[in-house]
Write a protein that holds these residues in place. Sequence first.
Motif, mmCIF file in Angstrom:
data_model
loop_
_atom_site.group_PDB
_atom_site.id
_atom_site.type_symbol
_atom_site.label_atom_id
_atom_site.label_comp_id
_atom_site.label_asym_id
_atom_site.label_seq_id
_atom_site.Cartn_x
_atom_site.Cartn_y
_atom_site.Cartn_z
ATOM 1 N N ARG A 1 23.393 55.962 -8.872
ATOM 2 C CA ARG A 1 23.191 56.191 -10.577
ATOM 3 C C ARG A 1 21.913 55.637 -11.016
ATOM 4 N N VAL A 2 21.175 54.772 -10.069
ATOM 5 C CA VAL A 2 19.962 54.282 -10.787
ATOM 6 C C VAL A 2 18.779 54.854 -10.210
ATOM 7 N N SER B 1 25.803 52.966 -6.339
ATOM 8 C CA SER B 1 25.097 52.333 -7.495
ATOM 9 C C SER B 1 23.745 52.959 -7.549
ATOM 10 N N ASP C 1 21.808 45.061 -13.678
ATOM 11 C CA ASP C 1 22.569 45.359 -14.784
ATOM 12 C C ASP C 1 24.025 46.021 -14.741
ATOM 13 N N LEU C 2 23.959 46.631 -13.461
ATOM 14 C CA LEU C 2 25.309 47.226 -13.132
ATOM 15 C C LEU C 2 26.489 46.152 -12.293
ATOM 16 N N ARG D 1 17.938 47.438 -12.255
ATOM 17 C CA ARG D 1 18.951 48.212 -12.883
ATOM 18 C C ARG D 1 20.053 48.016 -11.996
#
Length: 334
Positions: free
Chosen positions: A133-134, A130, A71-72, A68
């Motif tokens: 977020r994940v 980040s 992916d960011l 993840r």
Amino acid sequence: MPHAPPLGALLRQYTAGSAVACQPVDQGLLNRGYRLCTTRGRYFLKHHFDPETADPAAIARQHRATQRLADLGVPVAPPLPGRDGRTVAVVGGHAYALHPWVEGRHRHGGQLTTVQCGRLGALLGVVHASLERVMPAHARAARTAPEAADPRDTFTLIDDLLGRVRRHRPADSFDELARHRLLERRTLLEQHADRRPPCGSSVGWVHGDFHPFNLLYRGDAPAAIVDWDRLGLGPRAEEAVRAAAIFFVRPAGALDVPKVRAYARAYRRAAGATPSELAAAVHRVWWERLNDFWMLRWHYERGDTRADPQFPAASALAVWWTREYDAVCGAFVD
């Protein structure tokens, strides 16, 4: 090759070809890593050897988190899935993961310019932001930082370690330095015992082990943050301070204050951390350093000398940090 991994059984679980060469990667204290060349390319094979972090389910959760993050746009190297789609291969009761090989090198803070130190702080800030977020937010609700070390327990540990140093035969220069630092640290703790930090603080998701050997550079830019075994909940600002104390410690045990300042300013901006958070983190990590003797415990309790080369600078840092407390705090909050 000592502790050779079972390459045949492992590679049958992947579509990575057949082994051509496999060499141990020397750096790293807890897990075993190998540079693996196959008929289809180059890979990093990781043997999750540390019993504290070798649970396959926990490793798989870490793997999902790194995917993840990738992916960011965070520079990481997520593991490759096997034929069954899983990223953890268990052979003979041991857990392994196969990662793409990342060409790069490790760089200590002394090898970074002031601008690059700022980029390093910004990178860790992006990691923390980040992860928020994940990773699941609900897991943070009931978690607080552990209580700060009780100096009474530390005094007991110091006495025990002094006894081990005294009994060690044949005595050597490491014993001499250990004894000196233990006596010195006991005096510092007696002088500062009333400065124990208060209990608890807010926590967030952290890498858990952010230091030079877990960051690869390609040229001047970070190529990959590796070794996510310690991913978990903890005080984010404290991870930022701990990382700085490893990246920017000089051989004599002093911190490079201008580089710390550049790093901390960029971290605060990227992570959205306040100066007061960093000041509290500086105090807790300073106290942690005063009370921590993990390198000596490895040496004398476990007979494990792998951390010995780090001991001179790390043990001197606690003394220097106590003397220069205000300057260190200022570098993190200015």
